[in-house]
Design an enzyme around this catalytic site. Structure first.
Site, PDB file in Angstrom:
ATOM      1  N   HIS A 156      19.384  45.479 -20.513  1.00  0.00           N
ATOM      2  CA  HIS A 156      20.025  44.630 -21.530  1.00  0.00           C
ATOM      3  C   HIS A 156      20.568  43.329 -20.927  1.00  0.00           C
ATOM      4  O   HIS A 156      21.545  42.764 -21.430  1.00  0.00           O
ATOM      5  CB  HIS A 156      21.167  45.377 -22.230  1.00  0.00           C
ATOM      6  CG  HIS A 156      20.784  46.716 -22.768  1.00  0.00           C
ATOM      7  ND1 HIS A 156      20.110  46.883 -23.964  1.00  0.00           N
ATOM      8  CD2 HIS A 156      20.942  47.971 -22.255  1.00  0.00           C
ATOM      9  CE1 HIS A 156      19.902  48.169 -24.177  1.00  0.00           C
ATOM     10  NE2 HIS A 156      20.380  48.844 -23.148  1.00  0.00           N
ATOM     11  N   SER A 277      13.400  15.548 -12.861  1.00  0.00           N
ATOM     12  CA  SER A 277      13.698  14.928 -14.142  1.00  0.00           C
ATOM     13  C   SER A 277      13.545  13.417 -14.022  1.00  0.00           C
ATOM     14  O   SER A 277      13.870  12.829 -12.992  1.00  0.00           O
ATOM     15  CB  SER A 277      15.131  15.274 -14.560  1.00  0.00           C
ATOM     16  OG  SER A 277      15.588  14.411 -15.582  1.00  0.00           O
ATOM     17  N   LYS A 283      17.819  17.345 -10.595  1.00  0.00           N
ATOM     18  CA  LYS A 283      17.114  18.475 -11.194  1.00  0.00           C
ATOM     19  C   LYS A 283      15.918  18.940 -10.366  1.00  0.00           C
ATOM     20  O   LYS A 283      15.206  18.155  -9.761  1.00  0.00           O
ATOM     21  CB  LYS A 283      16.608  18.114 -12.601  1.00  0.00           C
ATOM     22  CG  LYS A 283      17.690  17.839 -13.621  1.00  0.00           C
ATOM     23  CD  LYS A 283      18.548  19.057 -13.899  1.00  0.00           C
ATOM     24  CE  LYS A 283      17.795  20.173 -14.580  1.00  0.00           C
ATOM     25  NZ  LYS A 283      17.309  19.805 -15.925  1.00  0.00           N
ATOM     26  N   GLU A 290       7.599  28.041 -16.407  1.00  0.00           N
ATOM     27  CA  GLU A 290       7.725  27.771 -17.830  1.00  0.00           C
ATOM     28  C   GLU A 290       6.361  27.570 -18.485  1.00  0.00           C
ATOM     29  O   GLU A 290       6.138  27.996 -19.629  1.00  0.00           O
ATOM     30  CB  GLU A 290       8.610  26.544 -18.038  1.00  0.00           C
ATOM     31  CG  GLU A 290      10.068  26.808 -17.695  1.00  0.00           C
ATOM     32  CD  GLU A 290      10.940  25.563 -17.692  1.00  0.00           C
ATOM     33  OE1 GLU A 290      12.154  25.711 -17.570  1.00  0.00           O
ATOM     34  OE2 GLU A 290      10.386  24.442 -17.797  1.00  0.00           O
TER      35      GLU A 290
END
Length: 459
Positions: A156, A277, A283, A290
């Site tokens: 969970h 970025s 970043k 992804e």
């Protein structure tokens, strides 16, 4: 060159031609079409349709076409032919003249395309199996290097029990092994040769179809011509296997995205698979992961498309089946790229050992050990569960870990607690107790790694 037309008075509208033609994507099957044509030339020669001299001429020309195209299929897509079959036939006629028009005797584009697609699938899956194995080898390397690294296990998305990073990685090894076996099973099920089924009723020439099947390295010929030309189960099954495996890749990607986040900081991804970025200089984004997660939808979409295409098709062949290829080709290319990219992610992945250890120590992940400790003191498990729940609540209120509680504090909850309680709360002790088949004890991890090493070395 159209392979039909005698029955028609008018030429096709250019808009229909653009809509109907499939060369722009089925050019990928050029080598398979040539392979099948060589086998068919042998077959019709065996029943006297062509002479030995004509057979030799046809095979020589087809082999020349194979050599001409084997390293550059894309240029075929620029031609104006209807499909790959008409392209190969046109080129063959250019080489051998009228003789080239004899090759299609007793053969239909229906059994021809069914064969070409099965051959293409077979070649594609051989490459896919190699990529799955390469990913497994990379995962196994990481698992072997991190056998003793304690890692927080989750249910969970809450810290549950301590495991090792190796045990975590080996869980995905098991998933990809099932994927490997599924694709292997798909290869076995599709090892039936449709050539000789003609349009739907079977060829009128006394071809030895089993001999033809063996020549093309199939286990046997298909048993029903109607089914043979309309069967696309292998496309559905391959896309199903790829979709299941993409779900595994996507789950792994999701895990690593979370573990790579600033909040967790369990792992650090290599610069080779991350990007920055355009605005924020600090970043380092997990774009490779992804994209793997995102591309999962594309592969599953292709599976849904072929299921919808075939769900209400009457026997035998229908033009709808031309829609079987674009999704399949794109999905397998996508899946193949994702396998290779995930292997690259694991090449230089870094485990932040201090952070994962602190995470495993936190979250009261050794609470189950405390319950088992009480069970060893003859307290029923349900009662032990309640006692430990109260103990954890107290520790949370005191902002202490369980192992930081004093013995007097433990005794507030039950008199059976003694100094041995601290040994049971040690995470290494907790791991060592899971020494059962499939458990996370170091001994079991070592055995699992050895099993995979033996398995992969046999491929």
């Amino acid at each position: 060159m159209a392979l039909w037309g005698g029955r028609f008075k008018q030429d096709s509208d250019v808009r229909f031609k653009h809509f109907n033609d499939s060369l722009k994507f089925d050019y990928k099957m050029a080598l398979e079409d040539i392979e099948g044509s060589i086998a068919w030339a042998n077959a019709i020669a065996s029943v006297g349709v062509i002479t030995d001299e004509e057979l030799a001429s046809l095979k020589k020309a087809l082999e020349e076409l194979y050599e001409e195209h084997k390293d550059n299929l894309e240029k075929i897509a620029l031609c104006d032919d209807e499909d790959i079959h008409s392209y190969i036939e046109r080129r063959l006629i250019e080489k051998v003249g009228v003789l080239g028009k004899k090759l299609h005797t007793g053969r239909s584009r229906n059994d021809q395309v069914a064969l070409d697609l099965k051959l293409w699938c077979r070649h594609a899956l051989e490459s896919v199996l190699l990529s799955i194995t390469n990913l497994q080898k990379q995962l196994l390397k990481v698992a072997k290097e991190n056998q003793g690294q304690i890692f927080p296990g989750y249910t969970h998305l809450q810290r549950a029990q301590p495991i090792t990073f190796s045990h975590y990685v080996l869980a995905y090894m098991q998933m990809f092994e099932r994927d490997y076996r599924r694709f292997n099973n798909a290869l076995s099920l599709m090892s039936t040769c449709p050539l000789g089924s003609a349009a739907l009723a079977g060829t009128a020439y006394k071809i030895d179809r089993d001999k033809l099947a063996k020549e093309l390295q199939f286990e046997r010929a298909t048993y029903n011509s109607l089914d043979a030309v309309s069967d696309r189960d292998h496309v559905i099954e391959i896309l199903s296997c790829a979709s299941i495996s993409m779900v595994h890749l996507s789950r792994l990607a999701e895990d690593l995205i979370i573990y790579n986040s600033g909040e967790a900081n369990f792992v650090e991804l290599s610069d080779k698979v991350t990007s920055g970025s355009s605005l924020m200089p600090q970043k380092k984004n997990p774009d490779a992961l992804e994209l793997i997660r995102g591309k999962c939808g594309r592969v599953i979409g292709s599976l849904n498309a072929i299921l919808m295409t075939t769900k209400a098709l009457p026997l035998a062949y229908d033009k709808d089946l031309q829609e079987d290829k674009e999704g399949l080709f794109n999905a397998l290319d996508t899946y193949h790229d994702c396998l290779d990219m995930m292997a690259l992610v694991f090449e230089d992945i870094k485990i932040n050992k201090e952070n994962v250890l602190n995470a495993a120590l936190g979250g009261y992940s050794n609470a189950t050990e405390l319950a088992d400790y009480l069970v060893s003191k003859k307290i029923p498990f349900r009662e032990a569960h309640e006692i430990v729940g109260s103990t954890v609540l107290y520790a949370i209120e005191q902002e202490k870990r369980l192992e930081e509680l004093s013995l007097d504090e433990f005794k507030k909850f039950h008199a059976v607690f003694d100094e041995s309680v601290y040994t049971c709360l040690d995470l290494n002790v907790a791991l060592s107790k899971r020494d059962v088949l499939g458990g996370c004890a170091l001994n079991q991890t070592k055995l699992e790694i050895e099993r995979f090493e033996n398995l992969l070395s046999s491929r």
